[in-house]
Design a protein around this motif. Sequence first.
Motif, PDB file in Angstrom:
ATOM      1  N   SER A   1       1.877   1.965  -3.484  1.00  0.00           N
ATOM      2  CA  SER A   1       0.752   2.594  -4.181  1.00  0.00           C
ATOM      3  C   SER A   1       0.601   4.053  -3.797  1.00  0.00           C
ATOM      4  N   THR A   2       0.660   4.326  -2.513  1.00  0.00           N
ATOM      5  CA  THR A   2       0.495   5.695  -2.022  1.00  0.00           C
ATOM      6  C   THR A   2       1.564   6.617  -2.583  1.00  0.00           C
ATOM      7  N   ARG A   3       2.800   6.165  -2.560  1.00  0.00           N
ATOM      8  CA  ARG A   3       3.890   6.992  -3.099  1.00  0.00           C
ATOM      9  C   ARG A   3       3.714   7.252  -4.591  1.00  0.00           C
TER      10      ARG A   3
ATOM     11  N   LYS B   1      -9.561  -1.419   0.675  1.00  0.00           N
ATOM     12  CA  LYS B   1     -10.668  -0.512   1.014  1.00  0.00           C
ATOM     13  C   LYS B   1     -11.943  -1.311   1.240  1.00  0.00           C
TER      14      LYS B   1
ATOM     15  N   ILE C   1       0.860   7.319  -6.315  1.00  0.00           N
ATOM     16  CA  ILE C   1      -0.263   8.237  -6.496  1.00  0.00           C
ATOM     17  C   ILE C   1       0.141   9.658  -6.123  1.00  0.00           C
ATOM     18  N   GLU C   2       0.849   9.804  -5.000  1.00  0.00           N
ATOM     19  CA  GLU C   2       1.294  11.135  -4.572  1.00  0.00           C
ATOM     20  C   GLU C   2       2.254  11.766  -5.579  1.00  0.00           C
TER      21      GLU C   2
ATOM     22  N   TYR D   1       0.840  -1.200   0.000  1.00  0.00           N
ATOM     23  CA  TYR D   1       0.000   0.000   0.000  1.00  0.00           C
ATOM     24  C   TYR D   1       0.874   1.250   0.000  1.00  0.00           C
ATOM     25  N   GLY D   2       2.011   1.200   0.664  1.00  0.00           N
ATOM     26  CA  GLY D   2       2.949   2.317   0.647  1.00  0.00           C
ATOM     27  C   GLY D   2       3.494   2.573  -0.754  1.00  0.00           C
TER      28      GLY D   2
ATOM     29  N   ASP E   1      -1.540   3.965  -9.780  1.00  0.00           N
ATOM     30  CA  ASP E   1      -1.359   2.982  -8.709  1.00  0.00           C
ATOM     31  C   ASP E   1      -0.862   1.677  -9.326  1.00  0.00           C
TER      32      ASP E   1
ATOM     33  N   THR F   1      -5.254  -2.210  -3.681  1.00  0.00           N
ATOM     34  CA  THR F   1      -5.769  -1.009  -3.013  1.00  0.00           C
ATOM     35  C   THR F   1      -7.294  -1.073  -2.885  1.00  0.00           C
TER      36      THR F   1
ATOM     37  N   VAL G   1      -7.988  -0.028   4.966  1.00  0.00           N
ATOM     38  CA  VAL G   1      -7.536   1.360   4.759  1.00  0.00           C
ATOM     39  C   VAL G   1      -8.734   2.257   4.566  1.00  0.00           C
TER      40      VAL G   1
END
Length: 123
Positions: free
Chosen positions: A98-100, A118, A102-103, A95-96, A108, A114, A123
């Motif tokens: 993916s988050t990085r 959810k 997306i940011e 997930y980290g 993703d 992800t 998350v």
Amino acid sequence: VLELVPFKRAMLEKLIWICAFMLVGARHGCSVGEVEKAHPDEVNTLIAELAAAGETELDIKLDDGCVERLTAYARAVAHFPTAVKEFEWRNGWFYGISTRAIEAGRADPCPTHTAWLKEVGAV
């Protein structure tokens, strides 16, 4: 003691197994064996997605036969219950990634992972 690259390969495969089988099992409320028998397409999709992201992150290539090894292990521990837990160092690692991404404005690399995190409320 393993060399670094073989260690990373083994580590990544083990992480993929626990993350993929536990998440698919949590979605369906079933055991590891039931995931392997009743939801092979879902778990194989997730294994492929997590493997690709992990290989990129660790700059390695898993050995051929990863899916076969992971499903064989699932059959050996078919009675194990499933749940998404110890998130930070299991599914949270992916997930980290993916988050990085997306940011940073990128897609993703683990969209199924992800979405299912959810879905199960992780998350």
